[in-house]
Design a protein around this motif. Structure first.
Motif, short mmCIF file in Angstrom:
data_model
loop_
_atom_site.label_atom_id
_atom_site.label_comp_id
_atom_site.label_asym_id
_atom_site.label_seq_id
_atom_site.Cartn_x
_atom_site.Cartn_y
_atom_site.Cartn_z
N ARG A 39 3.79 17.26 -6.43
CA ARG A 39 4.19 16.99 -4.77
C ARG A 39 4.43 18.20 -3.73
O ARG A 39 4.81 17.83 -2.67
CB ARG A 39 4.94 15.60 -4.58
CG ARG A 39 4.21 14.70 -5.39
CD ARG A 39 4.71 13.40 -4.84
NE ARG A 39 4.35 12.40 -5.70
CZ ARG A 39 5.23 11.14 -6.11
NH1 ARG A 39 6.25 11.07 -5.49
NH2 ARG A 39 4.38 10.53 -6.81
N GLU A 67 6.90 14.50 3.38
CA GLU A 67 6.47 13.32 4.30
C GLU A 67 5.39 12.65 3.33
O GLU A 67 5.65 11.37 3.06
CB GLU A 67 5.82 13.41 5.79
CG GLU A 67 6.93 14.01 6.69
CD GLU A 67 6.23 14.46 7.90
OE1 GLU A 67 5.05 14.65 8.16
OE2 GLU A 67 7.14 14.59 9.27
N ALA A 68 4.55 13.19 2.81
CA ALA A 68 3.70 12.63 1.62
C ALA A 68 4.14 12.12 0.63
O ALA A 68 3.95 10.91 0.14
CB ALA A 68 2.43 13.70 1.54
N SER A 69 5.11 12.92 0.24
CA SER A 69 5.81 12.37 -1.06
C SER A 69 6.67 11.22 -0.73
O SER A 69 6.99 10.38 -1.88
CB SER A 69 6.77 13.58 -1.48
OG SER A 69 7.42 13.21 -2.85
N CYS A 70 7.19 10.77 0.55
CA CYS A 70 7.80 9.74 0.90
C CYS A 70 6.94 8.22 0.93
O CYS A 70 7.83 7.32 0.87
CB CYS A 70 8.39 9.89 2.14
SG CYS A 70 9.82 11.16 2.33
N GLU A 71 5.85 8.71 0.93
CA GLU A 71 5.22 7.19 0.78
C GLU A 71 5.16 6.79 -0.77
O GLU A 71 4.65 7.55 -1.66
CB GLU A 71 3.63 7.63 0.95
CG GLU A 71 3.38 8.01 2.63
CD GLU A 71 1.86 8.69 2.81
OE1 GLU A 71 0.97 8.48 2.02
OE2 GLU A 71 1.92 9.02 3.74
N GLN A 72 5.80 5.71 -0.70
CA GLN A 72 6.02 5.08 -2.12
C GLN A 72 4.70 5.07 -2.95
O GLN A 72 3.80 4.37 -2.58
CB GLN A 72 6.48 3.55 -1.96
CG GLN A 72 7.03 2.97 -3.34
CD GLN A 72 8.25 3.60 -3.72
OE1 GLN A 72 8.96 4.15 -3.06
NE2 GLN A 72 8.70 3.25 -5.03
N LYS A 73 4.75 5.61 -4.09
CA LYS A 73 3.68 5.55 -5.21
C LYS A 73 4.05 4.94 -6.47
O LYS A 73 5.10 4.72 -6.70
CB LYS A 73 3.25 6.96 -5.18
CG LYS A 73 2.71 7.72 -4.24
CD LYS A 73 2.69 9.18 -4.32
CE LYS A 73 1.85 9.87 -3.38
NZ LYS A 73 2.89 9.93 -2.03
N ASP A 76 6.63 6.23 -8.60
CA ASP A 76 7.89 6.51 -8.15
C ASP A 76 8.77 5.11 -8.29
O ASP A 76 9.92 5.19 -8.33
CB ASP A 76 8.04 6.67 -6.35
CG ASP A 76 7.19 7.93 -6.23
OD1 ASP A 76 6.82 8.50 -7.19
OD2 ASP A 76 7.04 8.05 -5.09
#
Length: 120
Positions: A39, A67-73, A76
């Motif tokens: 990421r 910011e893109a990594s903060c979107e819960q996947k 995660d």
């Protein structure tokens, strides 16, 4: 965005529940490695302050990657839940734009490659 330069950093701070320190550390390490591997994270260091709070300093290629990594996947969720379960209190993250960098990478220090004898 420069792939060779860190353009964004974040400081996080938590108060960890007594007895949950190992759980938090393992979850933090798992999430950090996931972010590094896929990421745009440049890695992170976890510290414990003399006041008892835990503080992490994380470097990122740029703010957009963070910011893109903060979107819960889905991948995660396990790490995030383990971290949250171990946290008694947290503070809002502090966002940083690097101005100058004189932090020696630990790998170079451990190999004896960093220090006054190294020229840039």
């Amino acid at each position: 965005m420069s792939q060779n330069k860190t353009e964004f950093a974040v400081i996080y701070q938590w108060l960890i529940k007594p007895g949950k320190e190992t759980q938090f550390r393992k979850a933090w390490e798992g999430l950090t490695l996931l972010q590094m591997n896929s990421r745009g994270s440049r890695g992170s260091r976890l510290h414990k302050s003399e006041q008892g709070t835990w503080i992490a300093y994380a470097q990122w290629v740029d703010k957009k990657s963070w910011e893109a990594s903060c979107e819960q996947k889905p991948e995660d969720e396990m790490w995030s839940q383990l971290m949250l379960d171990a946290v008694e209190d947290t503070w809002p993250p502090t966002f940083l734009a690097p101005i100058a960098d004189h932090l020696m990478p630990e790998q170079l220090t451990a190999q004896g490659l960093a220090g006054p004898h190294v020229t840039h």
